[in-house]
Design an enzyme around this catalytic site. Sequence first.
Site, PDB file in Angstrom:
ATOM      1  N   LYS A 179       0.926   1.911   4.380  1.00 36.37           N
ATOM      2  CA  LYS A 179       0.006   2.933   3.835  1.00 36.37           C
ATOM      3  C   LYS A 179      -1.446   2.531   4.104  1.00 36.37           C
ATOM      4  O   LYS A 179      -2.243   3.318   4.592  1.00 36.37           O
ATOM      5  CB  LYS A 179       0.229   3.115   2.322  1.00 36.37           C
ATOM      6  CG  LYS A 179       1.617   3.554   1.933  1.00 36.37           C
ATOM      7  CD  LYS A 179       1.763   3.749   0.438  1.00 36.37           C
ATOM      8  CE  LYS A 179       1.550   2.501  -0.397  1.00 36.37           C
ATOM      9  NZ  LYS A 179       2.593   1.450  -0.188  1.00 36.37           N
ATOM     10  N   ARG A 228       2.183   7.707  -7.901  1.00 33.50           N
ATOM     11  CA  ARG A 228       3.382   6.858  -7.818  1.00 33.50           C
ATOM     12  C   ARG A 228       4.384   7.167  -8.905  1.00 33.50           C
ATOM     13  O   ARG A 228       5.446   6.551  -8.959  1.00 33.50           O
ATOM     14  CB  ARG A 228       3.007   5.383  -7.977  1.00 33.50           C
ATOM     15  CG  ARG A 228       2.326   4.842  -6.781  1.00 33.50           C
ATOM     16  CD  ARG A 228       2.228   3.350  -6.883  1.00 33.50           C
ATOM     17  NE  ARG A 228       1.165   2.941  -6.022  1.00 33.50           N
ATOM     18  CZ  ARG A 228       1.209   1.884  -5.224  1.00 33.50           C
ATOM     19  NH1 ARG A 228       2.254   1.114  -5.232  1.00 33.50           N
ATOM     20  NH2 ARG A 228       0.197   1.592  -4.458  1.00 33.50           N
ATOM     21  N   ARG A 282       2.075 -10.845   5.507  1.00 31.91           N
ATOM     22  CA  ARG A 282       0.746 -10.211   5.407  1.00 31.91           C
ATOM     23  C   ARG A 282      -0.320 -11.241   5.021  1.00 31.91           C
ATOM     24  O   ARG A 282      -0.138 -12.045   4.128  1.00 31.91           O
ATOM     25  CB  ARG A 282       0.784  -9.111   4.352  1.00 31.91           C
ATOM     26  CG  ARG A 282      -0.593  -8.548   4.049  1.00 31.91           C
ATOM     27  CD  ARG A 282      -0.550  -7.244   3.324  1.00 31.91           C
ATOM     28  NE  ARG A 282       0.152  -7.279   2.059  1.00 31.91           N
ATOM     29  CZ  ARG A 282       0.377  -6.202   1.317  1.00 31.91           C
ATOM     30  NH1 ARG A 282      -0.024  -5.020   1.726  1.00 31.91           N
ATOM     31  NH2 ARG A 282       1.013  -6.296   0.175  1.00 31.91           N
ATOM     32  N   ARG A 322      -1.819 -12.222  -0.501  1.00 31.97           N
ATOM     33  CA  ARG A 322      -2.100 -11.515  -1.750  1.00 31.97           C
ATOM     34  C   ARG A 322      -1.291 -12.125  -2.880  1.00 31.97           C
ATOM     35  O   ARG A 322      -0.134 -12.507  -2.672  1.00 31.97           O
ATOM     36  CB  ARG A 322      -1.744 -10.039  -1.570  1.00 31.97           C
ATOM     37  CG  ARG A 322      -2.888  -9.127  -1.910  1.00 31.97           C
ATOM     38  CD  ARG A 322      -2.637  -7.730  -1.460  1.00 31.97           C
ATOM     39  NE  ARG A 322      -1.619  -7.030  -2.236  1.00 31.97           N
ATOM     40  CZ  ARG A 322      -1.318  -5.763  -2.046  1.00 31.97           C
ATOM     41  NH1 ARG A 322      -1.936  -5.074  -1.115  1.00 31.97           N
ATOM     42  NH2 ARG A 322      -0.393  -5.169  -2.773  1.00 31.97           N
ATOM     43  N   ARG A 379       8.658  -5.033  -7.042  1.00 35.36           N
ATOM     44  CA  ARG A 379       7.851  -3.870  -6.639  1.00 35.36           C
ATOM     45  C   ARG A 379       8.697  -2.850  -5.885  1.00 35.36           C
ATOM     46  O   ARG A 379       8.538  -1.652  -6.079  1.00 35.36           O
ATOM     47  CB  ARG A 379       6.663  -4.331  -5.776  1.00 35.36           C
ATOM     48  CG  ARG A 379       5.556  -4.975  -6.616  1.00 35.36           C
ATOM     49  CD  ARG A 379       4.705  -5.939  -5.818  1.00 35.36           C
ATOM     50  NE  ARG A 379       4.000  -5.325  -4.719  1.00 35.36           N
ATOM     51  CZ  ARG A 379       3.619  -5.997  -3.618  1.00 35.36           C
ATOM     52  NH1 ARG A 379       3.887  -7.275  -3.477  1.00 35.36           N
ATOM     53  NH2 ARG A 379       2.958  -5.373  -2.677  1.00 35.36           N
TER      54      ARG A 379
HETATM   55  P1  AP5 Z   1       0.121  -2.529   4.553  1.00 29.98           P
HETATM   56  O1  AP5 Z   1      -0.597  -1.487   5.364  1.00 29.98           O
HETATM   57  O2  AP5 Z   1      -0.688  -3.481   3.737  1.00 29.98           O
HETATM   58  O3  AP5 Z   1       1.256  -1.831   3.659  1.00 29.98           O
HETATM   59  P2  AP5 Z   1       1.120  -0.939   2.330  1.00 29.98           P
HETATM   60  O4  AP5 Z   1       2.131   0.168   2.439  1.00 29.98           O
HETATM   61  O5  AP5 Z   1      -0.297  -0.557   2.088  1.00 29.98           O
HETATM   62  O6  AP5 Z   1       1.689  -1.981   1.274  1.00 29.98           O
HETATM   63  P3  AP5 Z   1       1.074  -2.558  -0.083  1.00 29.98           P
HETATM   64  O7  AP5 Z   1       1.857  -3.810  -0.395  1.00 29.98           O
HETATM   65  O8  AP5 Z   1      -0.415  -2.710  -0.008  1.00 29.98           O
HETATM   66  O9  AP5 Z   1       1.451  -1.481  -1.082  1.00 29.98           O
HETATM   67  P4  AP5 Z   1       1.494  -1.741  -2.596  1.00 29.98           P
HETATM   68  O10 AP5 Z   1       1.903  -0.417  -3.062  1.00 29.98           O
HETATM   69  O11 AP5 Z   1       2.332  -2.872  -3.062  1.00 29.98           O
HETATM   70  O12 AP5 Z   1       0.056  -2.277  -2.935  1.00 29.98           O
HETATM   71  P5  AP5 Z   1      -1.218  -1.563  -3.467  1.00 29.98           P
HETATM   72  O13 AP5 Z   1      -2.369  -2.355  -3.037  1.00 29.98           O
HETATM   73  O14 AP5 Z   1      -1.219  -0.114  -3.149  1.00 29.98           O
HETATM   74  O15 AP5 Z   1       1.072  -3.336   5.560  1.00 29.98           O
HETATM   75  C1  AP5 Z   1       1.832  -4.455   5.106  1.00 29.98           C
HETATM   76  C2  AP5 Z   1       1.930  -5.522   6.231  1.00 29.98           C
HETATM   77  O16 AP5 Z   1       2.693  -5.001   7.318  1.00 29.98           O
HETATM   78  C3  AP5 Z   1       0.569  -5.911   6.830  1.00 29.98           C
HETATM   79  O17 AP5 Z   1       0.590  -7.291   7.144  1.00 29.98           O
HETATM   80  C4  AP5 Z   1       0.444  -5.077   8.123  1.00 29.98           C
HETATM   81  O18 AP5 Z   1      -0.337  -5.730   9.114  1.00 29.98           O
HETATM   82  C5  AP5 Z   1       1.912  -4.963   8.534  1.00 29.98           C
HETATM   83  N1  AP5 Z   1       2.246  -3.683   9.154  1.00 29.98           N
HETATM   84  C6  AP5 Z   1       1.863  -2.427   8.736  1.00 29.98           C
HETATM   85  N2  AP5 Z   1       2.396  -1.483   9.529  1.00 29.98           N
HETATM   86  C7  AP5 Z   1       3.157  -2.155  10.469  1.00 29.98           C
HETATM   87  C8  AP5 Z   1       3.989  -1.734  11.568  1.00 29.98           C
HETATM   88  N3  AP5 Z   1       4.154  -0.434  11.854  1.00 29.98           N
HETATM   89  N4  AP5 Z   1       4.631  -2.681  12.304  1.00 29.98           N
HETATM   90  C9  AP5 Z   1       4.479  -4.020  12.011  1.00 29.98           C
HETATM   91  N5  AP5 Z   1       3.701  -4.477  10.993  1.00 29.98           N
HETATM   92  C10 AP5 Z   1       3.061  -3.559  10.228  1.00 29.98           C
HETATM   93  O19 AP5 Z   1      -1.015  -1.704  -5.059  1.00 29.98           O
HETATM   94  C11 AP5 Z   1      -1.060  -2.976  -5.694  1.00 29.98           C
HETATM   95  C12 AP5 Z   1      -0.723  -2.861  -7.166  1.00 29.98           C
HETATM   96  O20 AP5 Z   1      -1.679  -1.985  -7.816  1.00 29.98           O
HETATM   97  C13 AP5 Z   1       0.637  -2.217  -7.499  1.00 29.98           C
HETATM   98  O21 AP5 Z   1       1.682  -3.155  -7.454  1.00 29.98           O
HETATM   99  C14 AP5 Z   1       0.378  -1.692  -8.922  1.00 29.98           C
HETATM  100  O22 AP5 Z   1       0.408  -2.740  -9.849  1.00 29.98           O
HETATM  101  C15 AP5 Z   1      -1.038  -1.194  -8.819  1.00 29.98           C
HETATM  102  N6  AP5 Z   1      -1.127   0.236  -8.445  1.00 29.98           N
HETATM  103  C16 AP5 Z   1      -1.605   0.749  -7.271  1.00 29.98           C
HETATM  104  N7  AP5 Z   1      -1.531   2.095  -7.267  1.00 29.98           N
HETATM  105  C17 AP5 Z   1      -0.990   2.443  -8.474  1.00 29.98           C
HETATM  106  C18 AP5 Z   1      -0.635   3.685  -9.063  1.00 29.98           C
HETATM  107  N8  AP5 Z   1      -0.812   4.872  -8.431  1.00 29.98           N
HETATM  108  N9  AP5 Z   1      -0.108   3.670 -10.313  1.00 29.98           N
HETATM  109  C19 AP5 Z   1       0.094   2.512 -10.970  1.00 29.98           C
HETATM  110  N10 AP5 Z   1      -0.205   1.293 -10.466  1.00 29.98           N
HETATM  111  C20 AP5 Z   1      -0.739   1.260  -9.226  1.00 29.98           C
END
Ligand code: AP5
Length: 204
Positions: free
Chosen positions: A9, A81, A120, A148, A159
Amino acid sequence: MLGPQGSGKGTQAERLCAFFGAPHIEIGEMIRAEIAAGTELGHDLQRYNDRGELVPDAIVLGAVKPLVAQARSWILDGFPRTMAQAETLDALLTGENADLDGVIGLEAPDDVLIARLAGRRYSEATGKLYHLTANPPPPDDPGPFVQRADDTPENIKRRLQIYHTETEPLMTYYAERGLLHRVNAAASVDDVYGAILTALLAID
Ligand code: AP5
C-alpha cells in the site's frame, strides 16, 4: 488502498500520489510520528502499535476527518480498516457532497506478505523504504537501515490475523458497490503499479 500488511500500500501510494498530485493520507505514518514525538497520545498509541493491534476507531477518525475534508482528492492508504471506519467515511463524504472514485484491493498470499515484512527496512538518512532482497538500498543511500518496531514475527502474524477478520470484509463491502478493483499484489512493484494505474485511469 485496501490490502493486508506488506501488500505494498505504502510503496504504491507514494508513486500514485506523485502521478496524480494528490495528498497521501497514511494513518500508520501519522501514528509513528506521534509516537516518535513522545506526546501523551503517542504513549497511548505505542501500546497498540507494539502489540500489532488496530488503534481505536475514535482516535483514527479524529485524525482522518479534517484531512479528508481539506482536499477534493487524496489517496487513503490503510484507511478504512474496519466497517465502522468505512461507514463513517461514507457519511463524511456524503456531507461533503463527494464520493470515492475507486478502491484498490491489493491481494497476496500470507507467505509472500510475511517475507516482505521481514525484509522491510527504512533508511534513517533519507526516509526511503527498501526491501533487503527485492529492493535493496542503493550505494548512495548512507543509511543506517532500520526495521519497523511492529515488524517482529509475532506482530506480523497478529496483524495479518486482524486484517483477515476486521479489514478483509471491506473488500466485499466495496465490491458490492462496484468500487473495488482487485490487483494481484504478489507481482513486481512495476507490474502492480501498472495494474493499479490501468484500473484508475479507466474510471469515468
Ligand atoms: P509496504 O509498501 O510498506 O507495504 P504496506 O502494505 O504499506 O504494509 P504496512 O506493513 O505498512 O501496512 P500496515 O497496515 O501494517 O502498516 P501501517 O503503517 O499502515 O511494503 C512492504 C515491503 O514489501 C517493503 O519492504 C517493500 O519494499 C516491499 N514491497 C512492496 N511491494 C512489493 C512488490 N510488489 N514486490 C516485492 N517487494 C515489495 O499501520 C501501522 C499500524 O498503525 C497498524 O498496525 C495499526 O496499529 C495502526 N493503524 C494504521 N491505520 C489504522 C486504521 N485505519 N485503523 C486503526 N489502526 C490503524
